[in-house]
Design an enzyme around this catalytic site. Structure first.
Site, PDB file in Angstrom:
ATOM      1  N   ARG A  90      13.151  61.192  37.842  1.00 12.21           N
ATOM      2  CA  ARG A  90      13.073  60.820  36.263  1.00 12.21           C
ATOM      3  C   ARG A  90      12.382  61.924  35.739  1.00 12.21           C
ATOM      4  NH1 ARG A  90       9.309  56.639  32.930  1.00 12.21           N
ATOM      5  NH2 ARG A  90      10.507  56.904  31.080  1.00 12.21           N
ATOM      6  N   HIS A 179      12.994  56.929  26.371  1.00 15.61           N
ATOM      7  CA  HIS A 179      13.496  55.608  26.902  1.00 15.61           C
ATOM      8  C   HIS A 179      14.914  55.825  27.223  1.00 15.61           C
ATOM      9  CE1 HIS A 179       9.699  53.547  25.247  1.00 15.61           C
ATOM     10  NE2 HIS A 179       9.514  54.019  26.452  1.00 15.61           N
TER      11      HIS A 179
END
Ligand code: AMP
Length: 399
Positions: A90, A179
Site C-alpha cells: 500500500r 483513500h
C-alpha cells in the site's frame, strides 16, 4: 496462490497473507513503535493472537520478524517464504506519474523518492517497506498500489487550486485525493451487488473513519473527491479540521506566533471532532455524550454530517444525478445514527433510508438500507483495501 500485503506507516508495519484461491486471510498482524522500542501482534486465522514486545530498530527488522512468524511452526501458516507468490504494497501517494498500480522497479522507487517533499509522512516508510521486502524476498514480484491513482482521471478544473498557477506547475501543488483503494473497492462492490455494470452507474462513496473522504464515481471513473493535496481537505474528521478559510492559519500564525509545524499539529491532531467537542475523536464517545446532553459533542457531529451532506449534494450536481450512495469504514459501516443524520431531508434528491433496515443492518456484508422504491439506492459496504491490493498484485504479477 498466496499474496502478502504490506502497509508500512511511519512507525508501523501492517501485514495480511491471503490465499487467493479462497480469498481467505491466512494470517495478519501489526508491528508498532518501530524505531522506538517495538511491539508485534500476530494472528493466524482461527488461532489465539500472539503478542510480544521486541526491539524493532527499522522496517527491515519488523519485516524479518513478520517472516519468522509466518513461517514458524507454532504461529505460522506457511513452511517457507517460497510459498509466497508476490507482495503487494500500500503506497499512500503516487504523485502525478503513478497513475495505476504497478510492478515495483528501481525507477518506481526513484520517482517516489522525488515526491517525498510533498509526502513527508507516508513516503519514507512506504519506500522503506518496499526496499526491505526486495532485500528479504528478492525473487518475488513486488507490486505498488497507490491511494492516489484512482483519481488520475480527475479533470484539471477539479484538481488545480485557485492560487497562482505556477504553484501547480513548479511545486506540483494540486488535489491528489486519498483513500482511493477503498473507494475503488466499494464502488466496484456496489455495482456488483446492484447487478449493474459500473460503467452505467453514478455512485457517491463515503469513506468515514478517523480520516474521511467522499468520492464521486461516474461510469466507473472517479471524477472528484474531497481530499486534496494532503488528507487534510474535506469534511471535519477525527482530529483533522478538514476545509476552512485558509486565512485563519496565517492570522493565527501572525497573532499567536505559531510556527508551521505547530500549525500543522493543530489542524492535523487537535482539530476535527476532537477539537470541536474537546472530548474525543471517536464518534462512539460523541454519540454517547450527545445522548447525555453534551452540546459540543452534538455540534461536532452536526458539523461532520452537514459536511458530508454538502459533498453529496455537490457531487449529485457534478454528475447530473446519482444511482447509489455507499457508506464505508469505521463510522460508515457501524454508526447508523450518522448515516441517518446525513441522509435526513434528502427525499427531494431521491435519497430515503429504511430506518428499520438502517438500524438493524447485518454487519460485515453489503447491505441495502434504502426505502423500498427510493430513487437512489443507499448501501453499507464493508471496505477491504488489503484484498483490493492483493487482487491488483495478482493481476499485475501473473498476467
Ligand atoms: P476507521 O478509521 O475506519 O478505523 O474508523 C474509526 C472510527 O469509526 C472510530 O473513531 C469510531 O468513531 C468509529 N466506529 C464506530 N463504531 C465502530 C466499531 N464498531 N468499530 C470500529 N470503529 C467504529
Amino acid at each position: 496462490m498466496k499474496i502478502l500485503v504490506i502497509n508500512a506507516g511511519s512507525s508501523s508495519l501492517k501485514y495480511q497473507l491471503f490465499n487467493m484461491e479462497s480469498g481467505a486471510v491466512l494470517a495478519k498482524g501489526t508491528c508498532e513503535r518501530i524505531g522506538a522500542g517495538g511491539t508485534v501482534t500476530h494472528k493466524k486465522t482461527g488461532a489465539q493472537p500472539f503478542f510480544e514486545e521486541r526491539d524493532l530498530p527499522d522496517h527491515g527488522a519488523a519485516l524479518a520478524r513478520v517472516i519468522w512468524l509466518l513461517t514458524s511452526e507454532q504461529y505460522g501458516v506457511i513452511a517457507s517464504v517460497a510459498e509466497i507468490d508476490a507482495v503487494g504494497h500500500r503506497v499512500a501517494h503516487g504523485g502525478e506519474q503513478c497513475k495505476e498500480s504497478c510492478i515495483v522497479t528501481e525507477a518506481t522507487i526513484k520517482y517516489l523518492e522525488t515526491i517525498v517533499p510533498i509526502n513527508p509522512l507516508h513516503g519514507p516508510p512506504a519506500i522503506a517497506g518496499m526496499k526491505a521486502c526486495i532485500e528479504l524476498m528478492p525473487e518475488l514480484p513486488q507490486v505498488a498500489v497507490f491511494d492516489t491513482s484512482f483519481y488520475s482521471h480527475i479533470e484539471d478544473f477539479r484538481y488545480v487550486y485557485p492560487i497562482p498557477y505556477e504553484f501547480y506547475e513548479k511545486d506540483r501543488i494540486r488535489r491528489y485525493g486519498f483513500h482511493g483503494t477503498s473507494h475503488r473497492y466499494v464502488s466496484a462492490k456496489v455495482a456488483e451487488v446492484m447487478g449493474k455494470p459500473i460503467e452505467e452507474l453514478k455512485i457517491i462513496t463515503c469513506h468515514l473513519g478517523n480520516g474521511s473522504s467522499i468520492t464521486a464515481v461516474k461510469n466507473g471513473v472517479a471524477i472528484d473527491t474531497s481530499m486534496g493535496f494532503t488528507p487534510q481537505e474535506g469534511i471535519p474528521m477525527g482530529t483533522r479540521s478538514g476545509s476552512f478559510d485558509p486565512t485563519v492559519l496565517t492570522y493565527l500564525m501572525r497573532t499567536k506566533g505559531y510556527t508551521p509545524d505547530e500549525m500543522d499539529d493543530i489542524i492535523n491532531r487537535k482539530s476535527g471532532l476532537l477539537g470541536i467537542s474537546g472530548l474525543s475523536n471517536d464518534c462512539r464517545n460523541l454519540h454517547d455524550a450527545r445522548e447525555n446532553g453534551n452540546k459540543r459533542a452534538d455540534l461536532a457531529l452536526k458539523m461532520m454530517t452537514n459536511g458530508i451532506k454538502k459533498y453529496i449534494g455537490s457531487y449529485i450536481a457534478e454528475m447530473n444525478g446519482v444511482d447509489a450512495i455507499v457508506f464505508t469504514a469505521g463510522i460508515g459501516e457501524n454508526q447508523s445514527d450518522i448515516r441517518e443524520e446525513v441522509c435526513a431531508d434528502m427525499e427531494w434528491l431521491g435519497i430515503e433510508l429504511d430506518i428499520d433496515r438502517n438500524r438493524n443492518f447485518t454487519r460485515g456484508i453489503p447491505f441495502n438500507i434504502s426505502k423500498e422504491g427510493a430513487k437512489v439506492q443507499t448501501w453499507v459496504i464493508p471496505t477491504d483495501e488489503e484484498y483490493m491490493i492483493a487482487l491488483d498484485t495478482k493481476r499485475l504479477a501473473f498476467n
